[in-house]
Design a protein around this motif. Structure first.
Motif, PDB file in Angstrom:
ATOM      1  N   SER A 360     -46.053  28.885  -8.223  1.00 25.62           N
ATOM      2  CA  SER A 360     -46.352  30.239  -7.932  1.00 25.62           C
ATOM      3  C   SER A 360     -47.878  30.430  -7.650  1.00 25.62           C
ATOM      4  O   SER A 360     -48.304  31.280  -6.724  1.00 25.62           O
ATOM      5  CB  SER A 360     -46.140  30.943  -9.324  1.00 25.62           C
ATOM      6  OG  SER A 360     -44.719  30.871  -9.588  1.00 25.62           O
ATOM      7  N   LYS A 394     -37.100  29.095  -7.034  1.00 30.61           N
ATOM      8  CA  LYS A 394     -37.160  30.593  -7.291  1.00 30.61           C
ATOM      9  C   LYS A 394     -38.514  31.092  -7.525  1.00 30.61           C
ATOM     10  O   LYS A 394     -38.963  32.219  -6.955  1.00 30.61           O
ATOM     11  CB  LYS A 394     -36.279  30.926  -8.591  1.00 30.61           C
ATOM     12  CG  LYS A 394     -36.277  32.356  -9.078  1.00 30.61           C
ATOM     13  CD  LYS A 394     -35.219  32.189 -10.114  1.00 30.61           C
ATOM     14  CE  LYS A 394     -35.136  34.093 -10.404  1.00 30.61           C
ATOM     15  NZ  LYS A 394     -36.590  34.549 -10.883  1.00 30.61           N
ATOM     16  N   LYS A 397     -39.915  31.969  -4.029  1.00 27.26           N
ATOM     17  CA  LYS A 397     -39.276  33.023  -3.399  1.00 27.26           C
ATOM     18  C   LYS A 397     -39.677  34.338  -4.040  1.00 27.26           C
ATOM     19  O   LYS A 397     -39.812  35.339  -3.313  1.00 27.26           O
ATOM     20  CB  LYS A 397     -37.735  32.730  -3.617  1.00 27.26           C
ATOM     21  CG  LYS A 397     -37.201  31.670  -2.723  1.00 27.26           C
ATOM     22  CD  LYS A 397     -37.267  32.052  -1.179  1.00 27.26           C
ATOM     23  CE  LYS A 397     -36.644  30.854  -0.314  1.00 27.26           C
ATOM     24  NZ  LYS A 397     -36.601  31.263   1.199  1.00 27.26           N
ATOM     25  N   ASP A 398     -39.921  34.393  -5.305  1.00 26.41           N
ATOM     26  CA  ASP A 398     -40.407  35.447  -6.097  1.00 26.41           C
ATOM     27  C   ASP A 398     -41.799  35.710  -5.583  1.00 26.41           C
ATOM     28  O   ASP A 398     -42.049  37.014  -5.490  1.00 26.41           O
ATOM     29  CB  ASP A 398     -40.374  35.287  -7.515  1.00 26.41           C
ATOM     30  CG  ASP A 398     -38.974  35.162  -8.187  1.00 26.41           C
ATOM     31  OD1 ASP A 398     -38.294  35.629  -7.437  1.00 26.41           O
ATOM     32  OD2 ASP A 398     -38.863  34.666  -9.447  1.00 26.41           O
TER      33      ASP A 398
END
Length: 788
Positions: A360, A394, A397-398
């Motif tokens: 992230s 994920k 993608k977030d």
């Protein structure tokens, strides 16, 4: 408003950590003053013990905060620490961080004004169960220290925290722009607006003010007539996002971005709707002696070499690259697959949680960069961990729903959650995997590694190995350009890099690169430069040394053809080998005739000249005493026809052999019928040291800077003496210091060292080698930057 102040100099560094260090009277015996970026311990270059590089260190800096800043928010930003950190201010714990990504420490509460505040940073680069790293078996070294820059940010109160610029439908005539603005808090009665400028600073569009109703605001606008960003014309724009209260400017943030559409589809990669084969190299963030701790200029120079000298259009990072490197890729038009640290090793639950956080944080840092085309979300060469890689995918993608994700593995029967299947394919006989060849892989596919650990090659390896290393890269590029089922191929690697003693070649080095660790090209660099470099390029595979020469001289070039001259006499014109390499833009040229029509000057008939040329080729490989059956017949016919004995023919053959000390050759490269480049070889006379500093000035801004000085030992024709290991002795005076040892030996006729700035002013470096002494006068300039 924000005020950002570099705090990279005057750090006190000490091995280990003691809780008593918070005491202002603590005795820092054994400590020393450093500037960051800083490697916890410099390496010895060869045969060093990697365990000495890892462990716990303490960094301390005093910062005087004037009372003028009272009421502001005070934040310290660390661009990277390896690989676990704890931050204390005036003895009070502030925050901790896992991994190499940037993080911030809000030190507002413990700061005292009109006072020398003590920032203490504990770093730990050892293997920890809660911090992602290469583990025990990875190919790279676990360096330590504060290896990226540090800054102090003073915020007035109402601030923009983050900006994400998205360009949907970038290939349309009127280009829309969407900007997600995250504020540090919710500020009622404020507005957010945007202004777009081109590279010249001219305004090309605006987005009207929008009222702030929550902590996040989305602005939508468009720019008419904007240029696309691509690899040939990397057009960048700047978005200035401003937070206002009524007409007063509270804060602003500027972000560079580009309009481009990047998409991996099955069988191809498309940039702005145009298919483009991705040909590039992996890059390990590793430099001689100082690991990953290199300032801005060296990071940007890597991007320039990969794009402009090697001609690659893509690079894959093996760890978080510096922001300066990514920014230079944006500027140059070098595509980036940004992958994370690690190789094979995956830890337990806390390790995996930190890995997802690292994904992230990586995406959030670089998601505005048009050069980044995919996020690596899988530990390289690891087995399947379904839950982990589902979460990692994920997380990417977030943070960024606009880009695809990639996972690089070394086996085919793998489950995948990513968009792109990356395969580390080291097979030599079949570059493309069976699943790709048979069309049974129904997702985008790219070779993420090739030609590295299966064929490590040192600059001083023998000529035949260096040539084979080059051809292995060329064969993969050929297969990739030929295939309709593959997006591209990325070689391993751009440069050699440090390794643990039990890995690599045993001397603390992985020789996987097409350049050495100083970024000086090996022969294999020609596999890329000859295909994609924009300027005329010509590298010859041999210096025609008798015990090295295989009988064929390869010209790796982007020229239309080459001509060979023996002395002043033209031997012949040689064309690229398009029979073997049908898809390469510029196949290598094979030169295997070094006599041409010269034999006729000896009074030979055409038939005798043909026999002699055959005999000459055989003698290059086997010698006259070891001829095969057919060659013996040619020898007998020639001997009887010329009425010569063995000694006469032997003398004649020796005269015309390319390895003869009487033979001097020139190779000229032609483009459009014009000679654009030439190389001479064959004499092997002379021995001279060439010293090439990048500049006579070291210009510093946010931190110290370094320049590289390259040394090459050549003959009179400029050919590198590939087996020269002359000792080099260095000395320095004034405002500079040498990075690494002040004495070393050339390696394969080449060497380099880094010169680091200390203070502003004049300095000099003395180089002693081959009985000669040269003094390099340097000037260190520190640009005017506010410092604490």
């Amino acid at each position: 408003m924000k005020n950002v102040i570099p705090i990279n100099d005057n750090w006190l560094c000490k091995s280990g950590f003691d809780n008593e260090c918070f005491d202002p009277q603590f005795d820092f015996e054994g400590s020393y003053i450093v500037s960051v970026p800083h490697c916890g311990t410099e390496t010895d270059g060869k045969y060093f013990d990697e365990e000495n590089l890892t462990g716990v260190s303490t960094y301390v800096r005093r910062i005087f905060i004037p009372s003028d800043y009272n009421g502001s928010r005070i934040i310290v930003r660390f661009e990277g620490i390896l690989s676990y950190a704890e931050v204390y201010v005036n003895g009070i714990f502030v925050t901790s961080h896992k991994g190499e990504t940037p993080f911030e420490a809000d030190i507002t509460a413990p700061v005292q004004y009109d006072f020398d505040n003590r920032i203490v940073v504990k770093t730990d680069s050892g293997i920890r169960p809660d911090v992602p790293s290469f583990g025990e078996k990875g190919p790279a070294i676990r360096y330590g220290g504060i290896f990226r820059e540090v800054s102090l940010r003073i915020e007035s109160g109402e601030n923009i925290k983050d900006v994400f610029v998205r360009t949907p439908a970038a290939d349309s005539e009127i280009k829309p722009v969407e900007i997600d603005v995250e504020l540090a808090d919710y500020y009622p009665d404020t507005t957010v607006e945007a202004e777009f400028t081109d590279s010249s600073g001219h305004t090309v569009g605006k987005i009207a003010p929008k009222s702030v109703l929550r902590r996040t605001v989305t602005l939508k606008g468009q720019i008419e007539g904007a240029m696309l960003w691509d690899t040939d014309f990397p057009t960048l724009y700047s978005a200035k996002i401003t937070l206002r209260r009524k007409n007063a400017e509270c804060d602003f943030q500027e972000v560079k971005f580009g309009f481009r559409k990047a998409e991996f589809r099955r069988g191809a990669f498309y940039l702005n709707g145009v298919p483009k084969k991705l040909i590039g190299l992996n890059r390990f963030d590793s430099f001689a002696y100082c690991g990953r701790a290199m300032p801005e200029s060296r990071q940007r120079e890597d991007a320039r070499i990969i794009k402009e000298e090697l001609g690659c259009n893509v690079v894959r990072t093996h760890s978080l690259a510096s922001r300066d490197f990514i920014d230079e890729c944006d500027r140059l038009g070098l595509l980036v697959i940004e992958d994370v640290s690690g190789d094979g090793y995956v830890g337990k639950d806390r390790w995996r949680d930190a890995f997802v956080d690292m994904i992230s944080e990586t995406v959030l840092r670089d998601r505005n960069s048009p050069s980044v085309i995919a996020w690596g979300v899988r530990v390289n060469n690891s087995r399947d961990f379904d839950e982990l890689y589902f979460k990692a995918n994920k997380a990417a993608k977030d943070a960024d729903p606009t880009r695809q994700t990639l996972g690089a593995r070394n086996f085919m029967g793998s489950r995948m959650y990513e968009d792109i299947f990356g395969y580390n394919d080291y097979s030599e006989k079949r570059t493309l995997s069976r699943l790709v060849k048979t069309g049974k892989l129904f997702v985008p596919y790219i070779i993420t590694e090739h030609t590295g650990k299966n064929f490590p090659t040192k600059p001083y390896d023998n000529e035949s190995r260096r040539i084979e290393h080059t051809f292995r890269h060329l064969r993969v590029i050929e297969e990739t350009l030929k295939s309709r089922k593959i997006s591209g191929a990325i070689g391993m690697s751009f440069a050699d890099f440090d390794a643990a003693r039990k890995l690599g070649s045993g001397d603390s080095a992985n020789y996987y690169g097409v350049t050495d660790i100083f970024r000086m090209p090996k022969t294999a660099a020609a596999a890329y430069s000859s295909q994609f470099a924009k300027k005329p390029y010509l590298t010859l595979s041999s210096t025609l040394a008798p015990d090295e020469f295989s009988g064929r001289l390869y010209a790796f070039t982007n020229c239309d053809c080459v001509k060979l001259y023996r002395g002043e006499t033209e031997i012949g014109t040689f064309m690229p080998d398009r029979k073997t390499f049908k898809y390469l833009p510029h196949p290598p040229v094979i030169i295997d005739d070094f006599a041409g029509d010269l034999a006729q000057s000896e009074g030979f008939t055409p038939f005798q000249a043909k026999l002699f040329k055959r005999l000459l080729k055989a003698a290059r490989v086997k010698g006259l005493l070891n001829l095969g059956f057919v060659d013996k017949i040619a020898y007998t016919l020639l001997k009887s026809g010329l009425k010569m004995n063995f000694d006469d023919i032997s003398e004649l053959v020796d005269r015309y052999l390319p390895t003869s000390k009487m033979s001097a050759f020139t190779v000229e490269g032609f483009i459009g019928g014009e000679c654009v480049i030439k190389k001479s070889l064959g004499c092997g006379k002379g021995k001279r040291l060439n010293i090439r500093p990048e500049s006579d000035k070291i210009v510093c801004s946010k931190s110290y800077e370094v320049i590289k000085v390259e040394l090459t030992m050549t003959d009179d024709d400029g050919n590198v003496l590939g087996y020269d290991f002359s000792p080099v002795f260095l000395g320095r005076e004034g405002a500079v210091e040498i990075v690494g040892p002040e004495s070393f030996s050339l390696s394969a006729g080449r060497g380099a060292f880094y010169v680091k700035s200390l203070i502003g002013g004049g300095g000099s470096v003395t180089v002693v080698c081959n009985g000669e002494t040269e003094i390099l006068d340097l000037e260190v300039i520190y640009e005017s930057v506010e410092r604490l």
